[in-house]
Design a protein around this motif. Sequence first.
Motif, PDB file in Angstrom:
ATOM      1  N   GLU A  41       0.856  -1.188   0.000  1.00 21.14           N
ATOM      2  CA  GLU A  41       0.000   0.000   0.000  1.00 21.14           C
ATOM      3  C   GLU A  41       0.890   1.236   0.000  1.00 21.14           C
ATOM      4  O   GLU A  41       1.862   1.323   0.752  1.00 21.14           O
ATOM      5  N   ALA A  42       0.586   2.187  -0.868  1.00 25.81           N
ATOM      6  CA  ALA A  42       1.341   3.427  -0.973  1.00 25.81           C
ATOM      7  C   ALA A  42       0.361   4.567  -1.192  1.00 25.81           C
ATOM      8  O   ALA A  42      -0.859   4.378  -1.146  1.00 25.81           O
ATOM      9  N   ASN A  43       0.906   5.753  -1.422  1.00 25.51           N
ATOM     10  CA  ASN A  43       0.080   6.912  -1.722  1.00 25.51           C
ATOM     11  C   ASN A  43       0.623   7.570  -2.968  1.00 25.51           C
ATOM     12  O   ASN A  43       1.858   7.689  -3.133  1.00 25.51           O
ATOM     13  N   ASP A  46       3.388  10.140  -2.923  1.00 25.37           N
ATOM     14  CA  ASP A  46       4.800   9.745  -2.885  1.00 25.37           C
ATOM     15  C   ASP A  46       5.459   9.850  -4.254  1.00 25.37           C
ATOM     16  O   ASP A  46       6.685   9.928  -4.355  1.00 25.37           O
ATOM     17  N   ALA A  51      -2.714  13.326  -3.898  1.00 22.62           N
ATOM     18  CA  ALA A  51      -2.758  12.305  -2.854  1.00 22.62           C
ATOM     19  C   ALA A  51      -3.973  11.392  -3.022  1.00 22.62           C
ATOM     20  O   ALA A  51      -5.106  11.859  -3.156  1.00 22.62           O
ATOM     21  N   PRO A  53      -4.731   6.867  -2.077  1.00 22.60           N
ATOM     22  CA  PRO A  53      -4.135   5.558  -1.797  1.00 22.60           C
ATOM     23  C   PRO A  53      -4.064   4.713  -3.065  1.00 22.60           C
ATOM     24  O   PRO A  53      -4.913   4.831  -3.955  1.00 22.60           O
ATOM     25  N   ILE A  55      -2.785   0.534  -4.266  1.00 20.11           N
ATOM     26  CA  ILE A  55      -2.274  -0.784  -3.894  1.00 20.11           C
ATOM     27  C   ILE A  55      -1.550  -1.371  -5.093  1.00 20.11           C
ATOM     28  O   ILE A  55      -2.072  -1.364  -6.216  1.00 20.11           O
ATOM     29  N   ARG A 309     -10.725   3.792  -5.243  1.00 23.06           N
ATOM     30  CA  ARG A 309      -9.711   2.915  -4.671  1.00 23.06           C
ATOM     31  C   ARG A 309      -9.035   2.141  -5.797  1.00 23.06           C
ATOM     32  O   ARG A 309      -9.656   1.305  -6.458  1.00 23.06           O
TER      33      ARG A 309
END
Length: 326
Positions: A41-43, A46, A51, A53, A55, A309
């Motif tokens: 899991e990241a954002n 990054d 921003a 989420p 996967i 998501r």
Amino acid sequence: MTPECAIKDGIMTATSDINRDRIAATEAVIRPHVRRTPLIEANLADFGLTAAPVIFKLEMLQHSGSFKARGAFANLLLRQVPQAGVVAASGGNHGAAVAYAAQKLGIPATIFVPEITSPAKIERIKGYGAKLMIAGSRYADALAASEAHLARTGTMAVHAYDQAETLLGQGSVGLELEQDAPRIDTLLVAVGGGGLIGGIAAWSAGRTRIIAVEPELSPTLHDAFAAGAPVDAPASGLAADSLAPRRVGELMFPIARAHVERVVLVSDDAIRQAQNALWSTLRLVTEPGGAAAFAALLSGRFRPAPGERIAVLVCGANTTAVNFSG
């Protein structure tokens, strides 16, 4: 949509037979032989994006370095393999997977690859003990050579994407993802011949939004959607050894038409940048084809809606390049 059929090697297969029940049954057969690959899991922040989420399903950690091991084991365990063994044509990853599965099961294997196959994939195939043959400049050339070998030897062909067992094996990726990340709205999947996205789409059957990602220089599913059937497409570019088979499979196409929302095309530069970003931010080593799905997000070709998501399939890591950013 009414059931559709495709003819492969003179046998009519109902694409409706590539379904959740059969994928689940296949997954049970291959489970002792394949890895349940992890999620990270990241954002997106990054990576310098808005921003949100995200996967990553790390199928590049599968045996032989790609998701292809699933379909390879499905073929060798569900079909009657002759004493002469098996033959496969591949841009590299499928060949490595068949070689790996054949070695583990004690089956002779001959693998045909084109000249564009990366050294990392060639070494994988050799390392698993298969007989390696280099034939022609593109996957289609290797496929033709493998078919001639098949006619001479009586081996069993293990097709990289246009074989029911291949799709059933690859569909187990979708099963795992649904179990491990059940609240995903959208999954991005890179496409070459379509065995992976076809299997996943058959498992999902509309439960998850599926977005196909292809290189601009190898738009196989994009062109098939435009034509209403699989057609020859350009086959070149940075990911040509994994995402450029010339045309998608007959078996996957009705499944994709029913359950893949659309195709996003990405440039070679975007794929290279995605490789760099996955390495520099998450220390994930990917080959170009393995990073292609993430390239759609990183380049802005696919923009998630607020609250959507997202999952990205990272599907291959057979490369000799590690520190992409120097």
